[in-house]
Design a protein around this motif. Structure first.
Motif, PDB file in Angstrom:
ATOM      1  N   ASP A 141       0.418  -0.993  -0.217  1.00  0.00           N
ATOM      2  CA  ASP A 141       0.114  -0.178  -0.058  1.00  0.00           C
ATOM      3  C   ASP A 141       0.569   1.470   0.210  1.00  0.00           C
ATOM      4  N   THR A 142       0.008   2.433  -0.219  1.00  0.00           N
ATOM      5  CA  THR A 142       1.225   3.985  -0.598  1.00  0.00           C
ATOM      6  C   THR A 142       0.127   4.909  -0.548  1.00  0.00           C
ATOM      7  N   LYS A 143       0.638   5.598  -0.245  1.00  0.00           N
ATOM      8  CA  LYS A 143       0.188   7.210  -0.080  1.00  0.00           C
ATOM      9  C   LYS A 143       0.821   8.112  -0.887  1.00  0.00           C
ATOM     10  N   GLY A 144       1.625   7.400  -1.883  1.00  0.00           N
ATOM     11  CA  GLY A 144       2.671   8.654  -2.506  1.00  0.00           C
ATOM     12  C   GLY A 144       3.490   8.147  -1.644  1.00  0.00           C
ATOM     13  N   VAL A 145       5.028   9.057  -2.688  1.00  0.00           N
ATOM     14  CA  VAL A 145       6.105   8.852  -1.970  1.00  0.00           C
ATOM     15  C   VAL A 145       6.034  10.455  -1.194  1.00  0.00           C
ATOM     16  N   ALA A 192       7.013   8.750   3.215  1.00  0.00           N
ATOM     17  CA  ALA A 192       8.343   9.222   3.606  1.00  0.00           C
ATOM     18  C   ALA A 192       8.463   9.543   4.743  1.00  0.00           C
ATOM     19  N   LYS A 193       6.461  10.373   5.010  1.00  0.00           N
ATOM     20  CA  LYS A 193       6.252  11.142   6.091  1.00  0.00           C
ATOM     21  C   LYS A 193       6.022  10.476   7.524  1.00  0.00           C
ATOM     22  N   ALA A 194       5.328   9.263   6.908  1.00  0.00           N
ATOM     23  CA  ALA A 194       5.017   8.137   7.956  1.00  0.00           C
ATOM     24  C   ALA A 194       5.616   8.013   8.259  1.00  0.00           C
ATOM     25  N   ALA A 195       7.295   7.219   7.311  1.00  0.00           N
ATOM     26  CA  ALA A 195       8.659   6.783   8.041  1.00  0.00           C
ATOM     27  C   ALA A 195       8.978   7.265   9.220  1.00  0.00           C
ATOM     28  N   VAL A 196       8.647   8.517   8.910  1.00  0.00           N
ATOM     29  CA  VAL A 196       9.663   9.662   9.702  1.00  0.00           C
ATOM     30  C   VAL A 196       8.109  10.060  11.005  1.00  0.00           C
ATOM     31  N   ALA A 197       7.525  10.092  10.991  1.00  0.00           N
ATOM     32  CA  ALA A 197       6.475  10.406  12.146  1.00  0.00           C
ATOM     33  C   ALA A 197       6.631   8.373  13.116  1.00  0.00           C
ATOM     34  N   GLU A 255      17.406  12.436   0.619  1.00  0.00           N
ATOM     35  CA  GLU A 255      16.526  12.108  -0.009  1.00  0.00           C
ATOM     36  C   GLU A 255      15.040  12.291   0.450  1.00  0.00           C
ATOM     37  N   THR A 256      15.066  11.666   1.281  1.00  0.00           N
ATOM     38  CA  THR A 256      14.221  12.063   3.129  1.00  0.00           C
ATOM     39  C   THR A 256      14.104  12.607   3.564  1.00  0.00           C
ATOM     40  N   TYR A 257      15.355  13.653   3.325  1.00  0.00           N
ATOM     41  CA  TYR A 257      14.784  15.234   4.601  1.00  0.00           C
ATOM     42  C   TYR A 257      14.041  16.127   3.990  1.00  0.00           C
ATOM     43  N   ALA A 258      14.223  15.993   1.769  1.00  0.00           N
ATOM     44  CA  ALA A 258      14.096  16.995   0.421  1.00  0.00           C
ATOM     45  C   ALA A 258      12.288  16.400   1.366  1.00  0.00           C
ATOM     46  N   LEU A 259      12.019  15.531   1.703  1.00  0.00           N
ATOM     47  CA  LEU A 259      10.420  15.396   1.409  1.00  0.00           C
ATOM     48  C   LEU A 259       9.784  15.631   2.728  1.00  0.00           C
ATOM     49  N   VAL A 260      10.162  15.179   4.288  1.00  0.00           N
ATOM     50  CA  VAL A 260       9.839  15.708   5.248  1.00  0.00           C
ATOM     51  C   VAL A 260      10.359  16.622   6.070  1.00  0.00           C
TER      52      VAL A 260
END
Length: 538
Positions: A355-359, A363-368, A444-449
């Motif tokens: 399942d995905t909610k978009g890239v 990423a935000k879900a992983a950091v949260a 790459e992750t930091y740019a998204l969150v």
């Protein structure tokens, strides 16, 4: 997690062959068509039986009348040598013949004596003197009274039992001119004031119809009912047999469903919830197949786990590790992460498949999730310390976003749903450079969150398989609206045991915390002053 082919012991139910719809429909139509045919045949038979009975009764009555006429009229006239007289007591006079009333009375006696279903009687309440009187019943009394009021009336009475029925019809005997002259002058007449049209007596016809005798006239209907009953019993037996068969199949299906439910519940413990749902809903097939997707990979590891394990008994270590992994898995599931595997004390979670909610949202879900893991681990540390654990677990976490191959890897007999690629290895490397309790992100992750957390860059690192230098970012804490969330501060060391959860502390507790922290700072300052002055602190 592993997906292995299983040989499920399943005993298929016996094959159920339902009765042919065409056969049952044909039987029903045949029975429906047979009913009117049977009724028509029986009505025809009943009509023929009634006609035969009536013909027999009429023939017997005519024969009786002919015999009576031959003996008492013709025979007496032929044998007489004197002039013929018409009198009521003709038996007493040679050559005499009966008057009509006497003829009717004696014919009624003769017809009734045959014992058939037809009776005839002729009687009056004013009989001649030498004639036996007739006993009137209630019906005859009422009939006579009615007819003397209305001679044109027809009186009927229907009676009987469940085995036969009987009808009695009464008509009046009216006085004619000759009758009036005779009766008013005859010396044996009990009444001498008769008038023309008076009702002298009654003429009664009785017809009895035995129902039991006509039952067998319905032979076709009885045969139809027997056939219908046999078909009904056969149908009931078939239905019971089918019900028993279906019941057996349902029981087998219930047992099989129960077995599959228990098996699926066990399998769910070995599969990520998202993969489990996809497999059992049919969205994914158990085949070797992969696809390339951009995922966010989370990797965590416990700091100095080997040293901690050496200080704990195996049972206690197992309990702590299982509690830790259970809590982390629950948090990952809440945020939509797929728990790939547990590697000892390490944990690999990725976001974006199945399942995905978009890239960006992945990423935000992983950091949260990582932030919640930090807070929950601090809470667990307090509980573990209270349980006597000197150095509870502290975890390092690394998060990276990039393209990986994800899907089923392995053979036709054993598969593993996982990810491979340099980006997954980078998440593990970022975890290795994180400080205890810290979170390190790739750029790459930091740019998204970046709107979710604040972070500072670390020295660039080189990774095998990645040509560019990788600049890690260490998370300082949440920012913005998320940054207003309460924090848990936990520190443990020799002479140090600090835990502060700003989410649950009340105003009074906050005052006590400030006072305690102020006193702690003052004590530390007092401890450090002698050293600054060059004095011996002892």
């Amino acid at each position: 997690m592993s997906v292995t082919s299983l040989a499920i012991p399943f005993d298929p139910p016996r094959r159920y062959v339902p009765a042919s719809v065409a056969t049952i429909s044909g039987l029903v139509l045949l029975l429906l068509a047979g009913l009117p045919v049977a009724v028509w045949l029986d009505l025809r038979s009943l009509s023929e039986h009634a006609l035969h009975s009536q013909a027999d009764e009429l023939g017997a009555a005519i024969n009786t009348m002919r015999s009576y006429y031959g003996q008492n009229v013709v025979g007496r006239v032929l044998n007489s040598t004197t002039p013929t007289q018409v009198i009521h007591n003709y038996h007493d006079v040679v050559g005499a013949i009966p008057i009509p009333a006497t003829l009717s009375i004696e014919l009624g006696t003769a017809i009734t004596s045959q014992g058939g279903n037809i009776g005839y009687r002729f009687f009056s309440d004013y009989p001649f003197l030498h004639r036996a009187p007739h006993a009137f019943d209630d019906f005859e009394k009422r009939a006579l009274a009615t007819l003397r009021q209305d001679p044109k009336a027809r009186i009927y009475d229907i009676s009987g039992s469940i085995f036969d029925r009987q009808i009695r019809m009464v008509t009046p005997v009216l006085m004619g001119v000759a009758c009036v002259a005779c009766h008013n002058s005859h010396p044996e007449s009990p009444k001498r004031d008769w008038k023309v049209g008076d009702v002298r007596g009654l003429q009664e016809i009785t017809i009895r119809q035995p129902i039991a005798a006509n039952i067998f006239a319905f032979k076709y209907l009885l045969l139809y009912l027997l056939c219908a009953a046999a078909a009904g019993l056969a149908f009931i037996a078939l239905q019971r047999r089918q019900a028993a068969t279906i019941g057996g199949i349902n029981r087998q299906l219930e047992e099989t469903n129960g077995f599959l439910a228990r098996l699926s519940a066990k399998l769910s413990k070995f599969l990520p919830p998202q993969l489990y749902r996809s497999l059992f809903s049919g969205d994914k097939d158990v085949v070797i197949a992969t696809e390339r997707k951009k995922l966010t990979i989370f990797f965590s590891d416990i700091v100095n786990f080997t040293a901690t394990a050496e200080r704990l008994q195996p049972e206690e270590l197992t309990r702590l590790l299982n509690e830790y992994l259970s809590e982390m898995s629950a948090i990952a599931a809440r945020h939509g992460g797929t728990v790939d595997k547990f590697i000892g004390d390490a944990m690999l979670v990725f976001f974006g498949d199945p399942d995905t909610k978009g890239v960006a949202e992945d990423a935000k879900a992983a950091v949260a999730m990582a932030l919640e893991v930090q807070q929950r681990l601090a809470e667990l540390d307090v509980n573990w310390r209270r349980g006597g654990i000197e150095q509870p677990f502290r975890a390092r976490m690394g998060i990276n976003s990039g393209y990986c191959n994800v899907g089923n890897f392995g053979s036709g007999d054993r598969m593993d749903y996982t990810i491979i690629g340099a980006e997954a290895n980078l998440a593990a490397r970022l975890q290795s450079i994180a400080s205890p309790g810290g979170i390190v992100l790739s750029y790459e992750t930091y740019a998204l969150v970046r709107d979710l957390v604040s972070a500072h860059p670390l020295p660039a690192i080189a990774m095998k398989g990645i040509s560019r230098p990788v600049v890690p970012y260490e998370v300082d804490g949440p920012t913005g609206e998320v940054g207003q969330r309460a924090q848990v501060i936990s520190e443990l060391g020799t002479g140090l045991d600090l835990f502060l959860d700003t989410a649950v502390i009340d105003d009074e507790g906050a005052k006590r915390a400030r006072r305690a922290l102020t006193e702690a700072l003052a004590a530390l300052d007092a401890r450090d002053k002698p050293a600054e002055l060059g004095e011996d602190p002892i």
